[in-house]
Motif scaffolding. Structure first.
Motif, short mmCIF file in Angstrom:
data_model
loop_
_atom_site.label_atom_id
_atom_site.label_comp_id
_atom_site.label_asym_id
_atom_site.label_seq_id
_atom_site.Cartn_x
_atom_site.Cartn_y
_atom_site.Cartn_z
N MET A 1 0.80 -1.12 0.01
CA MET A 1 0.04 0.02 0.06
C MET A 1 0.79 1.15 0.10
O MET A 1 1.88 1.35 0.88
CB MET A 1 -0.93 0.01 1.31
N THR A 2 0.66 2.12 -0.90
CA THR A 2 1.47 3.46 -0.98
C THR A 2 0.67 4.50 -0.17
O THR A 2 -0.39 4.69 -0.09
CB THR A 2 1.45 3.88 -2.29
N LEU A 3 1.58 5.03 0.73
CA LEU A 3 1.00 6.01 1.64
C LEU A 3 1.63 7.24 1.24
O LEU A 3 3.10 7.41 0.95
CB LEU A 3 1.50 5.81 3.15
N PRO A 4 0.85 8.26 0.95
CA PRO A 4 1.36 9.85 0.63
C PRO A 4 2.15 10.48 1.56
O PRO A 4 2.26 9.96 2.71
CB PRO A 4 0.01 10.59 0.25
N PRO A 5 2.97 11.45 1.19
CA PRO A 5 3.86 12.24 2.22
C PRO A 5 2.84 12.76 2.96
O PRO A 5 1.75 13.01 2.80
CB PRO A 5 4.71 13.11 1.40
N THR A 6 3.38 13.25 4.11
CA THR A 6 2.33 14.14 5.43
C THR A 6 3.28 15.47 5.45
O THR A 6 4.47 15.59 5.04
CB THR A 6 2.54 13.38 6.59
N VAL A 7 2.58 16.44 5.72
CA VAL A 7 2.94 17.85 6.05
C VAL A 7 2.77 18.07 7.51
O VAL A 7 1.84 18.21 7.77
CB VAL A 7 2.41 18.69 4.83
N THR A 8 4.09 18.77 8.14
CA THR A 8 3.73 19.17 9.41
C THR A 8 3.22 20.56 9.58
O THR A 8 3.00 21.21 8.62
CB THR A 8 5.05 19.16 10.34
N GLU A 9 2.63 20.72 10.69
CA GLU A 9 1.79 22.08 11.15
C GLU A 9 2.78 23.00 10.94
O GLU A 9 2.64 24.07 10.40
CB GLU A 9 1.45 21.96 12.50
N ARG A 10 4.00 22.86 11.36
CA ARG A 10 5.10 23.98 11.09
C ARG A 10 5.18 24.26 9.47
O ARG A 10 5.45 25.51 9.23
CB ARG A 10 6.30 23.46 11.70
N ALA A 11 5.27 23.27 8.62
CA ALA A 11 5.34 23.62 7.23
C ALA A 11 4.31 24.39 6.64
O ALA A 11 4.21 25.44 5.97
CB ALA A 11 5.65 22.21 6.51
N ALA A 13 2.51 26.25 8.26
CA ALA A 13 2.22 27.68 8.87
C ALA A 13 3.17 28.46 8.63
O ALA A 13 3.05 29.68 8.18
CB ALA A 13 2.75 27.72 10.58
N ARG A 14 4.43 28.01 8.03
CA ARG A 14 5.63 29.05 7.31
C ARG A 14 4.79 29.08 5.89
O ARG A 14 5.20 30.13 5.37
CB ARG A 14 6.77 27.96 7.28
N LEU A 15 4.12 28.33 5.34
CA LEU A 15 3.65 28.45 3.85
C LEU A 15 2.51 29.50 3.79
O LEU A 15 2.23 30.32 3.23
CB LEU A 15 3.10 27.38 3.42
N ALA A 16 1.75 29.50 5.00
CA ALA A 16 0.96 30.64 5.28
C ALA A 16 1.38 31.83 5.59
O ALA A 16 0.99 32.96 4.85
CB ALA A 16 0.00 30.36 6.59
N LEU A 56 -2.31 18.30 -0.73
CA LEU A 56 -2.21 17.91 0.79
C LEU A 56 -2.47 19.21 1.45
O LEU A 56 -1.81 20.27 0.92
CB LEU A 56 -0.92 17.41 1.31
N GLU A 57 -3.70 19.35 2.05
CA GLU A 57 -4.03 20.53 2.57
C GLU A 57 -4.11 20.64 4.00
O GLU A 57 -4.24 19.73 4.74
CB GLU A 57 -5.53 20.95 2.18
N GLY A 58 -4.00 21.74 4.64
CA GLY A 58 -3.63 22.02 6.09
C GLY A 58 -3.62 23.27 6.35
O GLY A 58 -3.09 24.41 5.77
N ALA A 59 -4.25 24.08 7.54
CA ALA A 59 -4.33 25.52 7.77
C ALA A 59 -4.60 26.42 6.50
O ALA A 59 -4.03 27.29 6.60
CB ALA A 59 -2.96 25.79 8.32
N GLY A 60 -5.36 25.99 5.74
CA GLY A 60 -5.75 26.78 4.58
C GLY A 60 -5.16 26.92 3.65
O GLY A 60 -4.85 27.70 2.53
N GLN A 61 -3.90 26.04 3.61
CA GLN A 61 -2.69 26.15 2.64
C GLN A 61 -2.66 24.62 1.92
O GLN A 61 -3.13 23.65 2.20
CB GLN A 61 -1.55 26.20 3.43
N LYS A 62 -2.03 24.84 0.90
CA LYS A 62 -2.03 23.54 -0.17
C LYS A 62 -0.49 23.08 -0.50
O LYS A 62 0.28 23.79 -0.66
CB LYS A 62 -2.69 23.63 -1.41
N VAL A 63 -0.06 21.75 -0.27
CA VAL A 63 1.27 21.39 -0.86
C VAL A 63 0.76 20.37 -1.83
O VAL A 63 -0.13 19.30 -1.58
CB VAL A 63 1.76 20.73 0.40
N VAL A 64 1.28 20.38 -3.00
CA VAL A 64 1.16 19.41 -4.10
C VAL A 64 2.44 18.62 -4.55
O VAL A 64 3.63 19.18 -4.42
CB VAL A 64 0.48 20.36 -5.28
N VAL A 65 1.89 17.53 -5.04
CA VAL A 65 3.08 16.44 -5.48
C VAL A 65 2.54 15.86 -6.80
O VAL A 65 1.44 15.37 -6.85
CB VAL A 65 3.44 15.35 -4.44
#
Length: 108
Positions: A1-11, A13-16, A56-65
């Motif tokens: 099973m392939t698990l996607p990457p995760t993004v920390t709250e700190r990342a 927050a910095r993107l925000a 990948l979404e968090g804190a109103g931000q997006k990280v894309v792969v």
């Protein structure tokens, strides 16, 4: 099973912070390309999401792969680090068998 990457709250927050200063919200694109001193290298930049991207979404931000990079980033952790040598987004990649000293390139 392939698990996607995760993004920390700190990342997220910095993107925000970056997007607040820029005035225009962009996603953080994390890609893997051939090259670098260890065989592969990370390409991290602000970009717009594409249709085929994993978002990948968090804190109103997006990280894309993109689909090509996704297998190289299975179970990886995308973080943000502030150290004496500088501040940067980092990748903790369990798939990498070795990496260079600066952490921007790796081999599998």
């Amino acid at each position: 099973m392939t698990l996607p990457p995760t993004v920390t709250e700190r990342a997220f927050a910095r993107l925000a912070e970056i997007n607040a200063d820029a005035g225009e919200a962009k996603a953080l694109r994390v890609a893997v390309e051939g090259g670098g001193c260890s065989g592969f290298q990370y390409d991290i930049k602000l970009d717009d999401p594409a249709d085929e991207d994993l978002v990948l979404e968090g804190a109103g931000q997006k990280v894309v792969v993109d689909a090509v990079s996704l297998p190289f980033l299975e179970n990886a952790v995308i973080d943000f680090s502030e150290e004496l040598i500088g501040a940067r987004f980092t990748i903790e990649n369990p798939n990498a068998s070795s990496s260079c000293g600066c952490g921007t390139s790796f081999s599998m």
